[in-house]
Design an enzyme around this catalytic site. Structure first.
Site, short mmCIF file in Angstrom:
data_model
loop_
_atom_site.label_atom_id
_atom_site.label_comp_id
_atom_site.label_asym_id
_atom_site.label_seq_id
_atom_site.Cartn_x
_atom_site.Cartn_y
_atom_site.Cartn_z
N ASN A 136 0.81 -1.22 0.00
CA ASN A 136 0.00 0.00 0.00
C ASN A 136 0.84 1.28 0.00
O ASN A 136 0.51 2.25 -0.66
CB ASN A 136 -0.98 0.00 1.17
CG ASN A 136 -0.29 -0.12 2.51
OD1 ASN A 136 0.76 -0.75 2.63
ND2 ASN A 136 -0.87 0.46 3.54
N GLU A 147 3.84 -4.59 12.45
CA GLU A 147 2.76 -3.61 12.37
C GLU A 147 1.70 -4.25 11.50
O GLU A 147 1.88 -4.43 10.30
CB GLU A 147 3.26 -2.29 11.78
CG GLU A 147 2.26 -1.15 11.95
CD GLU A 147 1.39 -0.98 10.73
OE1 GLU A 147 0.20 -1.38 10.82
OE2 GLU A 147 1.85 -0.46 9.72
N CYS A 165 -3.08 1.38 6.59
CA CYS A 165 -3.37 0.70 7.85
C CYS A 165 -3.99 1.64 8.88
O CYS A 165 -4.67 1.19 9.81
CB CYS A 165 -2.11 0.06 8.41
SG CYS A 165 -0.75 1.24 8.67
N GLU A 212 7.92 1.15 16.21
CA GLU A 212 8.89 1.73 15.30
C GLU A 212 8.87 3.24 15.49
O GLU A 212 7.89 3.81 15.97
CB GLU A 212 8.56 1.37 13.86
CG GLU A 212 8.67 -0.12 13.57
CD GLU A 212 8.31 -0.46 12.14
OE1 GLU A 212 9.22 -0.81 11.37
OE2 GLU A 212 7.12 -0.38 11.80
#
Length: 469
Positions: free
Chosen positions: A145, A242, A276, A445
């Site tokens: 994405n 993630e 996301c 992160e």
């Protein structure tokens, strides 16, 4: 034909596979698919380069990060073209977000690493201090994405911390990764520090299972993250995940309604909902519910549809549109495939969609869709809003729209999410932690949190002898 990049050289090995243009559905190019021999070759190249790369002073590795940033700037237009060809995303978004963030990632982590102090503690004639050592070879699995942005988001801290890497981009979006391989070669980056293999999930599985890989970082679906976790469990490899989201947005009656609507349009429909952090569940306080729904649906009708990444993903999103109807939803707008009357009719488009009227326990409201769609429900009290937002197996991000500063702080701290935006969305300081809770991921992160993952502390304790009087 796109090739692998191993030991500083292009490697044309493995059978070819097609890459489709999401806008037209046509085959745009082909790439080589990594087999076990290619994966092993890439991991061995990374291992051979690991010792010398780790031995470089942090300041020197930071210098390499700045050179890579300069290389990205020099190839800016090539990267934009590659990213658009793979994803079909708008030119403006690619030029103002995806590629600039790649540049910023390398520069930000160069500064963070160069300025980070070590810990030292003095107690009763004893000095204890810590040094951090790289993990070794890191497998970097990148989604489709935001392929370039998310690749650099992982590469910059992994490299500056002293690791070598093997990158596996999505089979749908290897184009910008291939350009980055050329940037590494042109910059003179030592061979084997960055290696890239292409292919499907099977290539990624071979990579994470390889005994020469010391750690895995992955962004993608929760199901794939679970499979990776099972694959690396026997060797207890460090992982940073993630994963998916079913993000909530809370709109209180005291908000600036114009800002809340425009902010929700962005948080629901950006990149065709294929982010996301996008919002799939909106909760609106009762006094403004009807107006909000009407205006959001009207704005959705004005949007230019964006393509889904593949025919398979389009069918997935459309299946959820059908599911919403079967579960009794009221479709306020969208819910189908747009007609353009041109080459886009063969592409992978779906309509921006707004629905309402479903139970919180409907599949539509429980499962991540990853498309340009949201469900809107109402709430009455602050406590109810918090319960609704937290009533998900996911916990990546949330948005909160209110004009009450006390409420903003109070509610934001009670939301079960790794990131909470108040009266905004998608603004990021690269020094802050990024990641989710529950099924949305493991670890963080960003800033020093990334450096913590990509390195391990060693504590050294020295007894300080007192001199004779």
């Amino acid at each position: 034909m796109l090739t692998h990049f191993i030991g500083g050289q292009p490697v044309a090995a493995g059978k070819s596979f097609p890459i489709h243009d999401p806008v037209t559905g046509a085959v745009a190019r082909h790439a080589h698919e990594a087999d076990p021999e290619v994966v092993d070759r890439a991991v061995r190249a990374a291992r051979e380069a690991a010792r010398d790369w780790a031995a470089l002073p942090v300041a020197e590795r930071a210098g390499w990060m700045r050179r890579l940033a300069e290389g990205i700037e020099a190839r800016f237009d090539d990267l934009v073209a590659a990213e658009i060809a793979d994803t079909g995303k708008p030119l403006d978004q690619t030029r103002t977000l995806d590629i600039p963030r790649g540049i910023a990632n390398f520069r930000a982590f160069a500064e963070i690493a160069a300025q980070r102090p070590d810990d030292a503690f003095h107690l009763s004639g004893v000095l204890s201090y810590t040094v951090r050592r790289p993990l070794g070879v890191v497998a970097v699995i990148v989604p489709w994405n935001l392929p370039f942005l998310l690749m650099t988001w992982k590469l910059a801290p992994a490299l500056v911390a002293g690791n070598t890497v093997v990158v596996k981009p999505s089979e749908h979006t290897p184009g910008s990764t291939a350009v980055f391989a050329e940037i590494c070669a042109d910059a003179g980056l030592p061979p084997g520090v960055v290696n890239i293999i292409l292919g499907y999930g099977s290539a990624g599985q071979l990579l994470v299972e390889h005994p020469g890989v010391d750690a895995v970082t992955f962004t993608g679906s929760t199901a794939t993250g679970t499979a990776i976790m099972n694959s690396v469990a026997d060797r207890v490899k460090p992982i940073s995940f993630e994963l998916g989201g079913k993000n909530a947005g809370l709109i209180f009656e005291d908000c600036d309604l114009n800002r809340a609507i425009e902010g929700s349009v962005k948080s629901v429909f950006t990149n065709g909902g294929q982010v996301c952090l996008c919002t799939e569940r909106l909760y609106v306080q009762r006094p403004i519910f009807e107006e909000f729904c009407a205006r959001l649906a009207s704005r959705a009708q004005e949007l230019e549809p964006q393509p889904m990444i593949s025919a398979e993903h389009r069918e997935k999103v459309l299946s959820y549109y059908a599911l919403a109807r079967s579960e009794g939803a009221k479709v306020l707008t969208g819910g189908s495939v747009p007609t353009f009357g041109d080459h886009r009719d063969s592409g992978y488009f779906v309509e921006p969609t707004v629905v309402t009227g479903l139970s919180e326990w409907s599949r539509f409201n429980r499962e991540e869709i990853f498309g340009p769609v949201c469900h809107v429900a109402l709430f009455d009290s602050e406590a109810e809003a918090i319960d609704l937002a937290n009533g998900s197996d996911y916990g990546l991000a949330a948005t909160l729209w209110t004009g009450n500063l006390d409420r903003a702080h109070r509610v934001a701290q009670r939301l079960e999410a790794g990131l909470v935006w108040v009266n905004t969305w998608y603004q990021r300081d690269l020094r802050t932690p990024f990641g989710g809770v529950k099924l949305s991921g493991i670890g963080r992160e960003g800033g020093t949190q990334s450096l913590d993952f990509y390195s391990e502390p060693t504590t050294i304790t020295i007894k300080l002898e007192q001199p004779d009087a």
